[in-house]
Scaffold this motif. Structure first.
Motif, PDB file in Angstrom:
ATOM      1  N   VAL A   1     -18.640  30.222  -9.054  1.00  0.00           N
ATOM      2  CA  VAL A   1     -19.374  29.830 -10.265  1.00  0.00           C
ATOM      3  C   VAL A   1     -20.836  30.204 -10.055  1.00  0.00           C
ATOM      4  CG1 VAL A   1     -19.998  27.977 -11.832  1.00  0.00           C
ATOM      5  CG2 VAL A   1     -17.770  27.930 -10.685  1.00  0.00           C
ATOM      6  N   GLN A   2     -21.323  31.156 -10.846  1.00  0.00           N
ATOM      7  CA  GLN A   2     -22.710  31.575 -10.778  1.00  0.00           C
ATOM      8  C   GLN A   2     -23.518  30.866 -11.857  1.00  0.00           C
ATOM      9  OE1 GLN A   2     -22.782  35.809 -11.334  1.00  0.00           O
ATOM     10  NE2 GLN A   2     -21.530  36.261  -9.520  1.00  0.00           N
ATOM     11  N   SER A   3     -24.739  30.493 -11.524  1.00  0.00           N
ATOM     12  CA  SER A   3     -25.622  29.907 -12.534  1.00  0.00           C
ATOM     13  C   SER A   3     -27.037  30.396 -12.285  1.00  0.00           C
ATOM     14  CB  SER A   3     -25.574  28.373 -12.474  1.00  0.00           C
ATOM     15  OG  SER A   3     -25.963  27.910 -11.200  1.00  0.00           O
ATOM     16  N   GLY A   4     -27.737  30.695 -13.380  1.00  0.00           N
ATOM     17  CA  GLY A   4     -29.103  31.172 -13.223  1.00  0.00           C
ATOM     18  C   GLY A   4     -29.579  31.915 -14.453  1.00  0.00           C
ATOM     19  N   SER A   5     -30.808  32.414 -14.355  1.00  0.00           N
ATOM     20  CA  SER A   5     -31.435  33.074 -15.512  1.00  0.00           C
ATOM     21  C   SER A   5     -30.963  34.502 -15.705  1.00  0.00           C
ATOM     22  CB  SER A   5     -32.954  33.052 -15.338  1.00  0.00           C
ATOM     23  OG  SER A   5     -33.328  33.715 -14.129  1.00  0.00           O
ATOM     24  N   TYR A   6     -30.449  35.144 -14.648  1.00  0.00           N
ATOM     25  CA  TYR A   6     -29.953  36.514 -14.749  1.00  0.00           C
ATOM     26  C   TYR A   6     -28.763  36.662 -13.813  1.00  0.00           C
ATOM     27  CZ  TYR A   6     -29.701  41.601 -14.567  1.00  0.00           C
ATOM     28  OH  TYR A   6     -29.261  42.895 -14.629  1.00  0.00           O
ATOM     29  N   LEU A   7     -27.643  37.194 -14.338  1.00  0.00           N
ATOM     30  CA  LEU A   7     -26.388  37.230 -13.580  1.00  0.00           C
ATOM     31  C   LEU A   7     -25.857  38.648 -13.384  1.00  0.00           C
ATOM     32  CD1 LEU A   7     -24.662  34.226 -15.407  1.00  0.00           C
ATOM     33  CD2 LEU A   7     -25.979  34.172 -13.287  1.00  0.00           C
TER      34      LEU A   7
END
Length: 469
Positions: free
Chosen positions: A448-454
């Motif tokens: 699970v990735q989370s952030g402003s840019y993926l």
């Protein structure tokens, strides 16, 4: 010695949505559920006295090619990487230059990686008949005996018969209209241009030197400045980018006086469109070629391929329906050549469905982007036994890993530890990390990735066992 040279640099845009820029048709199992087009190509000459095959492919396909060759039992294959496509004349020049640089003057059998040959015995027999021609210094091209008037192929007109077999090439003809193609068929003097060749490496280089020395000089410089990388030969990007883009037909075959054509009748197809695939596929009593979970009701003459879910048809005729995880194509068989226009539109719109599938293959395994939204993305990751992702970090995203099966060896900053089934770990933004499978079974996990840019370009690699930048 006879050496196999496989040209594996095409994009196969007419077979979208199955064929993608980063996973084109030569790496797909289109006509055989158990082997890809590339694997079928290298297996056609198994058992004969030939050298290790030489594969010419794009740099971005290197791990696909290497893995498929390994699975086909071709661990000794030599793979030459082109930093960008420059068509067939330079690609063949690289293989020929590599041959003579080793002190040999090999006989090169040049094949496309994406062709179907249904009668392998006839193919081998035709190649054997062409060998005396090539030994005598001829540049042999294989012309397919036409079974119908075809407007999708170029043609070769036969000239005088040669004592050693085959014919002088009278001329090459561009793709004709239907009426012209019909007249070619009726005359018996014309063959389809297959794009398969047989010649000595030195003979090809001599003719290339005569007619296109600029191509030869660029390829020679690119190969002399090449670098070895694992199984690969990386030609110099700067030198190769200066090479003109030209097909072998235009650069050499249409100009040389040494061209000969050997007729071949071996069930050949270049699988250049969905309608071509329908023609060579097994069909039911209604003329439908079906693959996957499909229900047909009162439909005829259709090609239906369902890769991931149920597809049902009712009252359809002569349609192509192809379902993948992220796209569905519906087209009339008479218009499948226009699929390339769809690909162009996708690219022009700034979309990504022309680049890759939801499932993306890496040298360490595969990942499937199963969900995404604003500031998050979910992937299912499979890591092969003994494989390791690069030591890396991300500027804009954090990652949470949940192990589904197997055991993960995780490097998280200064710590290294094991994560097993139903356990999880967290990688903060900016943390140097790595993931490895130390076990003997596949490691499967949810990321699970989370952030402003993926984006996939938010990777800073510090160490990579596969030589990636």
């Amino acid at each position: 010695m006879l050496n196999l040279v496989v040209l594996a640099g095409g994009s196969g845009s007419r077979l979208w949505p199955l064929s993608r820029q980063l996973n084109p048709k030569q790496f797909l199992a289109l006509t055989n559920a158990h082997s890809t087009m590339l694997q079928q190509t290298v297996s056609r000459l198994k058992g004969l006295n030939i050298g290790a095959p030489v594969i010419i492919c794009n740099d971005e396909h290197r791990f696909l090619a290497a893995e498929q060759l390994r699975l086909a039992g071709e661990d000794t294959a030599r793979i030459i990487l082109e930093p960008m496509g420059r068509n067939t004349a330079p690609a063949i020049a690289l293989a020929a230059l590599q041959s003579v640089a080793g002190g040999e003057d090999d006989m090169l059998l040049v094949l496309g990686a994406d062709h179907l040959i249904s009668d392998v015995a006839a193919f081998r027999e035709t190649v054997s008949r062409a060998l005396p021609l090539a030994e005598a210094g001829k540049l042999v091209t294989f012309g397919i005996v036409p079974g119908k008037a075809e407007t999708g192929y170029g043609y070769i007109q036969k000239g005088a018969a040669l004592d050693t077999g085959g014919f002088v090439v009278e001329r090459f003809v561009e793709k004709p209209d239907y009426g012209t193609a019909q007249s070619y068929l009726e005359s018996g003097d014309y063959l389809w241009n297959s794009g398969m060749f047989l010649f000595k490496a030195s003979c090809y280089l001599e003719e290339l030197e005569r007619f296109r020395p600029d191509i030869l000089d660029a390829c020679r410089t690119a190969l002399e400045s090449s670098a070895k990388d694992l199984h690969f030969t990386r030609v110099d990007r700067g030198a190769f980018s200066a090479c003109p883009e030209e097909s072998v037909d235009y650069a050499v075959m249409e100009k040389t006086s040494s061209a000969a054509v050997m007729p071949m009748d071996a069930g050949w197809s270049d699988i250049g469109s969905w309608s071509a695939l329908w023609e060579v596929s097994t069909k039911d009593e209604s003329g439908n070629a079906v693959s996957g979970d499909v229900i047909q009701q009162n439909s005829s003459g259709c090609l239906v391929r369902a890769d991931h879910r149920l597809v049902a048809t009712v009252g359809l005729e002569d349609l192509v329906i192809v379902e993948t995880k992220d796209a569905v194509l519906v087209a009339h068989k008479d218009r499948v050549q226009d699929v390339k226009n769809v690909v162009s539109q996708i690219e022009a719109d700034g979309r990504h469905e022309h680049l890759n599938h939801r499932e993306v293959y890496r040298p360490w395994g595969v990942y499937d982007s199963i969900d995404n939204g604003h500031r998050y993305q979910v992937k299912r990751i499979t890591v092969k036994p003994g494989a390791k992702l690069s030591v890396q970090m991300h500027h804009h995203r954090a990652e949470h890993w949940i192990v589904v099966s197997g055991t993960a060896k995780v490097t998280n900053g200064e710590k290294t530890y094991l994560v097993t089934e139903n356990q999880s770990t967290y990688i903060p933004v900016g943390q140097v990390h790595a993931l490895e499978n130390p076990g003997v079974m596949d490691l499967e996990l949810i990321e699970v990735q989370s952030g402003s840019y993926l984006g996939e370009d938010d990777i800073v690699r510090f160490e990579d066992k596969y030589g990636r930048a």
